[in-house]
Design a protein around this motif. Structure first.
Motif, mmCIF file in Angstrom:
data_model
loop_
_atom_site.group_PDB
_atom_site.id
_atom_site.type_symbol
_atom_site.label_atom_id
_atom_site.label_comp_id
_atom_site.label_asym_id
_atom_site.label_seq_id
_atom_site.Cartn_x
_atom_site.Cartn_y
_atom_site.Cartn_z
ATOM 1 N N LEU A 119 10.553 8.385 4.143
ATOM 2 C CA LEU A 119 9.998 8.035 5.455
ATOM 3 C C LEU A 119 11.088 7.532 6.400
ATOM 4 O O LEU A 119 10.981 7.700 7.618
ATOM 5 N N MET A 153 -1.308 13.085 -1.376
ATOM 6 C CA MET A 153 -1.376 11.677 -0.945
ATOM 7 C C MET A 153 -2.828 11.278 -0.682
ATOM 8 O O MET A 153 -3.502 11.925 0.115
ATOM 9 N N PRO A 154 -3.270 10.226 -1.350
ATOM 10 C CA PRO A 154 -4.658 9.795 -1.150
ATOM 11 C C PRO A 154 -4.827 9.096 0.195
ATOM 12 O O PRO A 154 -3.857 8.627 0.773
ATOM 13 N N LEU A 195 1.353 -2.063 10.476
ATOM 14 C CA LEU A 195 2.106 -1.155 9.603
ATOM 15 C C LEU A 195 2.914 -0.144 10.429
ATOM 16 O O LEU A 195 4.099 0.095 10.154
ATOM 17 N N VAL A 210 -5.581 6.061 2.518
ATOM 18 C CA VAL A 210 -5.389 4.612 2.316
ATOM 19 C C VAL A 210 -6.196 3.890 3.388
ATOM 20 O O VAL A 210 -5.765 3.796 4.539
ATOM 21 N N LEU A 212 -7.385 1.246 5.790
ATOM 22 C CA LEU A 212 -6.794 0.006 6.308
ATOM 23 C C LEU A 212 -7.591 -0.467 7.509
ATOM 24 O O LEU A 212 -8.151 0.360 8.235
ATOM 25 N N ILE A 265 8.543 12.410 11.709
ATOM 26 C CA ILE A 265 7.086 12.342 11.850
ATOM 27 C C ILE A 265 6.637 10.943 12.312
ATOM 28 O O ILE A 265 5.563 10.795 12.922
ATOM 29 N N ASN A 303 12.416 9.626 9.154
ATOM 30 C CA ASN A 303 11.554 10.819 9.185
ATOM 31 C C ASN A 303 10.995 11.006 10.596
ATOM 32 O O ASN A 303 10.363 10.089 11.130
ATOM 33 N N GLY A 363 -2.674 16.447 1.202
ATOM 34 C CA GLY A 363 -2.182 17.014 -0.045
ATOM 35 C C GLY A 363 -2.441 16.080 -1.208
ATOM 36 O O GLY A 363 -3.564 15.600 -1.401
ATOM 37 N N ARG A 416 0.773 -1.233 0.000
ATOM 38 C CA ARG A 416 0.000 0.000 0.000
ATOM 39 C C ARG A 416 0.812 1.294 0.000
ATOM 40 O O ARG A 416 0.268 2.357 -0.280
ATOM 41 N N VAL A 421 0.669 10.043 11.906
ATOM 42 C CA VAL A 421 0.820 9.108 10.780
ATOM 43 C C VAL A 421 -0.507 8.397 10.522
ATOM 44 O O VAL A 421 -0.969 8.279 9.380
ATOM 45 N N VAL A 461 -2.490 8.566 6.996
ATOM 46 C CA VAL A 461 -2.807 7.357 6.211
ATOM 47 C C VAL A 461 -4.313 7.269 5.967
ATOM 48 O O VAL A 461 -4.759 7.064 4.835
ATOM 49 N N VAL A 500 7.788 9.358 -5.142
ATOM 50 C CA VAL A 500 6.762 10.387 -5.350
ATOM 51 C C VAL A 500 6.464 11.078 -4.023
ATOM 52 O O VAL A 500 6.321 12.302 -3.946
ATOM 53 N N GLY A 501 6.409 10.257 -2.998
ATOM 54 C CA GLY A 501 6.168 10.801 -1.655
ATOM 55 C C GLY A 501 7.498 11.034 -0.948
ATOM 56 O O GLY A 501 8.531 10.503 -1.358
ATOM 57 N N PRO A 502 7.478 11.805 0.139
ATOM 58 C CA PRO A 502 8.733 12.089 0.848
ATOM 59 C C PRO A 502 9.351 10.853 1.502
ATOM 60 O O PRO A 502 8.683 9.841 1.687
#
Ligand code: HEC
Length: 326
Positions: A283, A306-307, A319, A309, A311, A288, A286, A304, A266, A295, A299, A279-281
């Motif tokens: 991790l 980022m869609p 995760l 997700v 779960l 964060i 990171n 922004g 995912r 987080v 998720v 594409v994403g920063p």
């Protein structure tokens, strides 16, 4: 199985036909009195009839007529002619069927009905006798191998356990006992034996196969895949089946609750296979990630470009644990 039943039915039929003359039906009427008895009664009546009078004399005369008629009609029973041919035929058939039964059906190995099964059973018996007599490790191994190959698992277990008593470090016996434990539904003990065997020399492909099966059953998909890959590396014979198993374990792992698999399925496409960024920063490392609630929200809600997700709660917590280890 069906063949045995048919043999048995034919055998019983033959037996019935052979015995039928002896079991013949009883005469439906009582046996007629013998000729001598009738004659004797007639003589007595003849002597006495002169002295009788009236009604009694009439009855006696009537009885005499009856007796004379009975004597005329009397024929001694003819003896039943004995014809040996059908009896011989039936007996022959019975003997043939008996031989057939003995030759083709005894003793049986599971799933086998052929003559070779008998030959193999005989060979196994010979190996078992020899091993029990000498008690030598080599003989016990030969017996165990044959029994294992033929799928006679109780005997295989007996043989390999004997080997372990004599030589507890015999890797083949440790591995085979592990496999037999797995097959008899005792995975805990099986894992103990198999893990020992697969960390010793000489290794055997089949050990990896069963260890993989065991891990898979326990839901340890990554370990199962690793074990099966070792199996393929060692040139195991069931290539196609094991490749199928690996694919299945991968699919299970993706849908499973293992944090790494969830990430691979995912997140990795945008954040990189190891969180190195894409594409994403990035991790990995990171800060964060220390703020788990943040987080969790990113998720589930997205942020922004980022869609979100979606779960399941267990997937999400697995995760988050995995992200900690990045
Ligand atoms: C379609 C690509 C895509 C997917 C899939 C994706 N992300 Fe992102 N993610 C991004 C982008 C792009 C950003 C930057 C968003 C922004 O700040 O505008 C981001 C931001 C983040 C951030 C914040 C990083 C920071 O430094 O602010 C985290 C944490 C994060 N993603 C985690 C995840 C996790 C965990 C998953 C998997 C469940 C995931 N992302 C799936 C594209 C994606």
């Amino acid at each position: 199985m069906t063949a045995t039943l048919i043999f048995l039915l034919l055998f019983l039929l033959g037996l019935f036909l052979a015995l039928r003359p002896l079991l013949g039906p009883k005469e439906p009427f009582p046996e007629p009195p013998r000729r001598e008895e009738l004659l004797e009664e007639l003589e007595v009546l003849k002597r006495e009839v002169e002295a009788l009078e009236g009604e009694e004399k009439k009855l006696a005369l009537a009885r005499m007529v009856e007796l004379e008629r009975a004597l005329e009609g009397y024929r001694p029973p003819e003896p039943r002619p004995f014809n040996p041919l059908p009896v011989a035929l039936v007996l022959g058939a019975v003997v043939l069927l008996g031989v057939g039964l003995w030759r083709y059906t005894l003793p049986r190995l599971p799933g086998e009905t052929t003559v070779t099964a008998r030959a193999e059973a005989r060979e196994l018996k010979a190996l078992s006798d020899k091993a029990k007599k000498t008690g030598a490790v080599e003989d016990l191994l030969a017996w165990g191998r044959k029994a294992f190959e033929l799928g006679v698992y109780e005997q295989a277990a007996e043989a390999y356990m004997e080997v372990l008593k004599k030589d507890p470090r015999n890797v083949e016996a440790v591995r085979r006992v592990g496999i037999l434990l797995f097959l008899s539904g005792r995975p805990e003990e099986a894992r103990l034996f198999l893990e020992i065997a697969q960390h010793a020399e000489p290794m055997a492909a089949e050990g990896w196969l069963f260890l993989g099966n065991l891990y898979f059953q326990e839901g340890r998909y990554q370990e199962a895949i690793a074990a099966w890959e070792r199996y393929l590396e060692m040139g195991g014979e069931a290539r196609e089946r094991v490749q199928g198993l690996i694919a299945m374990a991968r699919a299970q792992a993706q849908g499973g609750k293992d944090g790494k698999s969830v990430y691979q399925a995912r997140c990795a496409a945008c954040h990189g296979a190891r969180g190195e960024g894409g594409v994403g920063p990035r991790l990995q490392g990171n800060p964060i990630l220390k703020a788990k609630e943040a987080v969790r929200e990113i998720v589930l809600q997205g942020r922004g470009t980022m869609p979100a997700v979606p779960l399941a709660p267990e997937e999400l917590s697995a995760l988050l644990d995995y992200l900690d280890s990045l």
